[in-house]
Design an enzyme around this catalytic site. Structure first.
Site, PDB file in Angstrom:
ATOM      1  N   ASP A  86      -1.090   8.660   1.918  1.00  0.00           N
ATOM      2  CA  ASP A  86      -1.317   7.233   2.194  1.00  0.00           C
ATOM      3  C   ASP A  86      -2.616   7.062   2.973  1.00  0.00           C
ATOM      4  OD1 ASP A  86       1.196   6.798   1.148  1.00  0.00           O
ATOM      5  OD2 ASP A  86       2.100   6.132   3.030  1.00  0.00           O
ATOM      6  N   ARG A 139      -5.258   6.463  -5.551  1.00  0.00           N
ATOM      7  CA  ARG A 139      -4.438   5.244  -5.623  1.00  0.00           C
ATOM      8  C   ARG A 139      -5.227   4.130  -4.943  1.00  0.00           C
ATOM      9  NH1 ARG A 139       0.520   6.528  -2.700  1.00  0.00           N
ATOM     10  NH2 ARG A 139      -0.152   5.464  -0.831  1.00  0.00           N
TER      11      ARG A 139
HETATM   12  C1  LIG Z   1       2.406   1.720  -4.486  1.00  0.00           C
HETATM   13  C2  LIG Z   1       1.727   1.134  -3.286  1.00  0.00           C
HETATM   14  C3  LIG Z   1       1.237   1.985  -2.316  1.00  0.00           C
HETATM   15  C4  LIG Z   1       0.569   1.450  -1.197  1.00  0.00           C
HETATM   16  N1  LIG Z   1       0.026   2.296  -0.283  1.00  0.00           N
HETATM   17  C5  LIG Z   1      -0.754   1.799   0.715  1.00  0.00           C
HETATM   18  C6  LIG Z   1      -1.457   2.639   1.607  1.00  0.00           C
HETATM   19  O1  LIG Z   1      -1.360   3.874   1.540  1.00  0.00           O
HETATM   20  N2  LIG Z   1      -2.247   2.062   2.549  1.00  0.00           N
HETATM   21  C7  LIG Z   1      -2.388   0.695   2.660  1.00  0.00           C
HETATM   22  O2  LIG Z   1      -3.156   0.221   3.505  1.00  0.00           O
HETATM   23  N3  LIG Z   1      -1.686  -0.123   1.851  1.00  0.00           N
HETATM   24  C8  LIG Z   1      -0.886   0.380   0.883  1.00  0.00           C
HETATM   25  N4  LIG Z   1      -0.209  -0.483   0.052  1.00  0.00           N
HETATM   26  C9  LIG Z   1      -0.149  -1.931   0.382  1.00  0.00           C
HETATM   27  C10 LIG Z   1      -1.370  -2.678  -0.138  1.00  0.00           C
HETATM   28  O3  LIG Z   1      -2.514  -2.353   0.624  1.00  0.00           O
HETATM   29  C11 LIG Z   1      -1.160  -4.203  -0.050  1.00  0.00           C
HETATM   30  O4  LIG Z   1      -0.969  -4.567   1.299  1.00  0.00           O
HETATM   31  C12 LIG Z   1       0.010  -4.730  -0.852  1.00  0.00           C
HETATM   32  O5  LIG Z   1       0.142  -4.068  -2.069  1.00  0.00           O
HETATM   33  C13 LIG Z   1      -0.157  -6.252  -1.122  1.00  0.00           C
HETATM   34  O6  LIG Z   1      -1.314  -6.492  -1.861  1.00  0.00           O
HETATM   35  P1  LIG Z   1      -1.320  -6.850  -3.428  1.00  0.00           P
HETATM   36  O7  LIG Z   1      -2.304  -5.935  -4.074  1.00  0.00           O
HETATM   37  O8  LIG Z   1       0.029  -6.769  -3.987  1.00  0.00           O
HETATM   38  O9  LIG Z   1      -1.969  -8.259  -3.522  1.00  0.00           O
HETATM   39  P2  LIG Z   1      -1.668  -9.660  -2.803  1.00  0.00           P
HETATM   40  O10 LIG Z   1      -2.832 -10.524  -3.144  1.00  0.00           O
HETATM   41  O11 LIG Z   1      -1.313  -9.465  -1.383  1.00  0.00           O
HETATM   42  O12 LIG Z   1      -0.401 -10.157  -3.574  1.00  0.00           O
HETATM   43  C14 LIG Z   1      -0.428 -10.568  -4.931  1.00  0.00           C
HETATM   44  C15 LIG Z   1       0.917 -11.207  -5.265  1.00  0.00           C
HETATM   45  O13 LIG Z   1       1.941 -10.195  -5.226  1.00  0.00           O
HETATM   46  C16 LIG Z   1       3.107 -10.692  -4.634  1.00  0.00           C
HETATM   47  N5  LIG Z   1       3.330  -9.983  -3.368  1.00  0.00           N
HETATM   48  C17 LIG Z   1       2.468  -9.161  -2.727  1.00  0.00           C
HETATM   49  N6  LIG Z   1       3.010  -8.662  -1.612  1.00  0.00           N
HETATM   50  C18 LIG Z   1       4.241  -9.189  -1.548  1.00  0.00           C
HETATM   51  C19 LIG Z   1       5.296  -9.062  -0.636  1.00  0.00           C
HETATM   52  N7  LIG Z   1       5.197  -8.305   0.451  1.00  0.00           N
HETATM   53  N8  LIG Z   1       6.436  -9.758  -0.873  1.00  0.00           N
HETATM   54  C20 LIG Z   1       6.568 -10.529  -1.973  1.00  0.00           C
HETATM   55  N9  LIG Z   1       5.594 -10.680  -2.879  1.00  0.00           N
HETATM   56  C21 LIG Z   1       4.454 -10.028  -2.669  1.00  0.00           C
HETATM   57  C22 LIG Z   1       2.881 -12.161  -4.388  1.00  0.00           C
HETATM   58  O14 LIG Z   1       3.315 -12.861  -5.524  1.00  0.00           O
HETATM   59  C23 LIG Z   1       1.382 -12.262  -4.253  1.00  0.00           C
HETATM   60  O15 LIG Z   1       0.888 -13.517  -4.583  1.00  0.00           O
HETATM   61  C24 LIG Z   1       0.441   0.035  -1.059  1.00  0.00           C
HETATM   62  C25 LIG Z   1       0.936  -0.798  -2.065  1.00  0.00           C
HETATM   63  C26 LIG Z   1       1.558  -0.278  -3.156  1.00  0.00           C
HETATM   64  C27 LIG Z   1       2.051  -1.216  -4.213  1.00  0.00           C
END
Ligand SMILES: Cc1cc2nc3c(=O)[nH]c(=O)nc-3n(C[C@H](O)[C@H](O)[C@H](O)COP(=O)(O)OP(=O)(O)OC[C@H]3O[C@@H](n4cnc5c(N)ncnc54)[C@H](O)[C@@H]3O)c2cc1C
Length: 314
Positions: A136, A186
């Site tokens: 991560d 990732r």
């Molecule tokens: C497999 C995976 C691994 C990850 N690993 C890391 C890591 O190692 N380090 C790190 O900093 N971050 C990590 N993240 C988190 C990432 O950085 C984001 O904070 C998170 O994925 C939300 O961003 P988004 O790309 O979904 O876009 P956003 O623009 O935040 O969301 C897009 C849409 O997705 C939906 N959505 C997003 N989040 C949520 C929620 N919490 N609840 C409900 N609906 C939601 C909503 O409909 C929103 O409009 C990881 C995420 C995933 C999916």
């Protein structure tokens, strides 16, 4: 970053809340949407059920910043055991770890030794197609150290992957080196609160950078170097944009890999599989879920209403 999001990210770092938050029933109820359970058995059962829908999984035990060597050793032992269970159950699952869980704050060499044990056990789970051990990405103070340890591990172990964050200005440069290593990467938007000097402050700039970085990670140079690129986002518009662009580049659908968190955009996870893409779900488990849960609220402050509704049903 919106004010609501900033407040929630700060709340996830607050010691009093970290200690007391998990004891409230309404908080536990709300968290259960993102967490199939605290026990490793809950995560394994969920992975098994998702595998029936051709969804592969990433498992992670919640926890960060251990302060004692024995805690990091216990985390390492836990993951070694988990990898054994994945092999026994023949699950299409990989493991993702935080370096601060493996002792990065204590001793870099010790953390690296723990990491290598996990990478080697990951490879042994299925020797013909070694599973990737994922790292991560945490707060920006850890990025240099994480990428350094990643590069060191990658020299002798091809089955290690690392997460990079599109909100950081530096990531475009970091990706250049990762591509030269033929890394597994990732790509995420980024979950922490970072100052504007180092991170894009506006969501649309983060989204645009994500798209640009995705194009590089899926581009001809990266493919030539054998990069495995995973687009970890729930953003359906962005997923569609990447998929449409990849089609124009004649990238086969089964080489496009998307990842989401358990409990978010479930219909989209299934839709991706139906349409021929690779779809992964990250399942978190463990008792140290509070800061992680609050970061999920921060990603979508509307989720706070979901939490509030649970106050009345608890
Ligand atoms: C497999 C995976 C691994 C990850 N690993 C890391 C890591 O190692 N380090 C790190 O900093 N971050 C990590 N993240 C988190 C990432 O950085 C984001 O904070 C998170 O994925 C939300 O961003 P988004 O790309 O979904 O876009 P956003 O623009 O935040 O969301 C897009 C849409 O997705 C939906 N959505 C997003 N989040 C949520 C929620 N919490 N609840 C409900 N609906 C939601 C909503 O409909 C929103 O409009 C990881 C995420 C995933 C999916």
């Amino acid at each position: 970053m919106s004010l609501a999001r900033r407040i929630l990210v700060k709340a996830s770092e607050n010691h009093w809340l970290r200690e007391h938050g998990p004891h409230f029933r309404f908080v536990r109820l709300a968290a259960s949407r993102f967490l199939p359970g605290e026990k490793v058995e809950d995560a394994l059962a969920t992975a098994e059920s998702l595998a029936k829908s051709n969804i592969t999984t990433l498992l992670t035990e919640l926890g960060e910043n251990v302060t004692e060597r024995h805690e990091a050793e216990a985390v390492t032992a836990h993951y070694l055991d988990l990898l054994g269970r994945i092999r026994e159950a023949n699950l299409p699952a990989e493991v993702s770890v935080k370096l601060t869980q493996l002792g990065l704050d204590l001793d870099r060499e010790f953390c690296f030794a723990n990491l290598v044990k996990l990478i080697e056990r990951s490879a042994a789970v299925s020797p013909s197609t070694p599973k990737t051990l994922w790292i991560d990405m945490e707060q920006s103070v850890y990025v240099d150290r994480t990428l350094e340890l990643y590069a060191l591990a990658r020299r002798s172990h091809p089955n290690v992957g690392v997460c990079v964050q599109a909100y950081l200005h530096r990531t475009a440069k970091d990706i250049e080196s990762l591509i030269q290593m033929g890394a597994a990467v990732r790509l995420v938007k980024g979950a922490y609160s970072e100052p504007p000097e180092i991170a894009f402050a506006r969501k649309q700039d983060v989204d645009e950078n994500f798209f640009r970085l995705a194009q590089i990670l899926l581009g001809p140079e990266a493919r030539k170097m054998g990069v495995r690129a995973v687009m970890a986002t729930h953003d359906r518009a962005l997923i569609a944009r990447i998929a449409d662009w990849a089609a124009t580049q004649q990238i086969p659908k089964d080489q496009l890999e998307f990842a989401m968190l358990f409990g978010i955009q479930r219909a989209e996870q299934l839709r991706l599989v139906r349409d021929g893409y690779r779809s992964d779900v990250l399942i978190s488990y463990g008792s140290f879920w509070f800061p992680w849960f609050v970061r999920r609220l921060a990603e979508r402050p509307a989720n706070v209403w979901f939490l509030v509704r649970n106050i009345f049903s608890a």
